[in-house]
Design an enzyme around this catalytic site. Structure first.
Site, PDB file in Angstrom:
ATOM      1  N   ALA A  38       0.838  -1.202   0.000  1.00 13.69           N
ATOM      2  CA  ALA A  38       0.000   0.000   0.000  1.00 13.69           C
ATOM      3  C   ALA A  38       0.870   1.248   0.000  1.00 13.69           C
ATOM      4  O   ALA A  38       2.018   1.230   0.448  1.00 13.69           O
ATOM      5  CB  ALA A  38      -0.927   0.006   1.209  1.00 13.69           C
ATOM      6  N   ASP A  39       0.284   2.319  -0.507  1.00 13.85           N
ATOM      7  CA  ASP A  39       0.951   3.625  -0.462  1.00 13.85           C
ATOM      8  C   ASP A  39      -0.119   4.697  -0.323  1.00 13.85           C
ATOM      9  O   ASP A  39      -1.182   4.607  -0.955  1.00 13.85           O
ATOM     10  CB  ASP A  39       1.773   3.867  -1.730  1.00 13.85           C
ATOM     11  CG  ASP A  39       2.605   5.139  -1.629  1.00 13.85           C
ATOM     12  OD1 ASP A  39       3.443   5.228  -0.710  1.00 13.85           O
ATOM     13  OD2 ASP A  39       2.404   6.050  -2.455  1.00 13.85           O
ATOM     14  N   THR A  40       0.146   5.702   0.497  1.00 16.81           N
ATOM     15  CA  THR A  40      -0.822   6.770   0.770  1.00 16.81           C
ATOM     16  C   THR A  40      -0.192   8.128   0.540  1.00 16.81           C
ATOM     17  O   THR A  40       0.946   8.365   0.966  1.00 16.81           O
ATOM     18  CB  THR A  40      -1.327   6.681   2.222  1.00 16.81           C
ATOM     19  OG1 THR A  40      -1.944   5.402   2.441  1.00 16.81           O
ATOM     20  CG2 THR A  40      -2.352   7.776   2.512  1.00 16.81           C
TER      21      THR A  40
END
Length: 220
Positions: free
Chosen positions: A85-87
């Site tokens: 994941a990346d935010t």
């Protein structure tokens, strides 16, 4: 949503390719059993090469999870499912990452004051095609998605902003605040998934797992 297939998930070897304590906490809270192996991918993709921010976060998440899966494949320590994941936080077509300094944190939070900004999280679920070991970038099935949440920050005086920065909380958070802790007192409202702002859209993730493992005739 996951309870009917939890016995299937518990039989899988699952890896979270992230060192984020918030993602770890979210997945633990829904009862998932997994191992944490942080990615070593250097997050240096050129943002200008992507038409949309959500394409950028999905590609970064893909690179992160592939890094972990390939390293494990070389070591012959293999898994059934890898989660990456990346935010990022955006406003006015600008991406706000973790503050580079106290001054940068102050500038960012001042811009957010009294306005909406957008949080994007890209998620990648990667499953090796063969025996659980991934040795090439072609040897996997991949599910990829993103989630979007709008966040309204309250009007903040310079004194309030500085006092929050003085707690140290903003310095390791994208956008310079943590909605799950002291930063919650600065958030007037949200439109979308709260957990997405923490860094992991848990509802959409659960739907994807049901899609992957919830049908008897689907490959598991």
């Amino acid at each position: 949503m996951l309870q009917p297939i939890m016995h299937v998930l518990n039989a899988k070897k699952i890896v979270l390719a992230s060192g984020s304590p918030r993602r770890k906490q979210i997945l633990e809270n829904i009862g998932l059993k997994f191992e944490v192996i942080p990615s070593l991918f250097e997050e240096n993709l050129d943002k200008t090469k992507f038409e949309h921010v959500y394409d950028f976060v999905k590609e970064t998440a893909r690179k992160k999870v592939l890094d972990v899966a390939m390293r494990m494949g070389k070591q012959k320590t293999c898994s059934d499912l890898y989660i990456g994941a990346d935010t990022v936080v955006t406003m006015d077509n600008q991406i706000y990452e973790k503050p580079t300094s106290v001054e940068n944190a102050f500038e960012t939070l001042s811009k957010f004051s009294g306005r909406y900004h957008t949080v994007y999280t890209g998620v990648v679920l990667l499953r090796p095609k063969a025996d659980g070991c991934l040795t090439s970038e072609e040897g996997y099935h991949m599910s990829q998605f993103h989630e979007t949440t709008e966040v309204l920050m309250t009007d903040m005086t310079p004194e309030v902003i500085q006092a929050y920065i003085d707690t140290g909380e903003p310095m390791d958070k994208a956008g310079g605040y943590g909605i799950q802790a002291l930063g919650s007192t600065l958030v007037e409202g949200i439109k979308g998934d709260y957990f997405n702002v923490m860094g992991f859209p848990v509802f959409r993730f659960a739907k994807e797992l049901v899609s992957l493992y919830g049908q008897p005739n689907k490959e598991t």
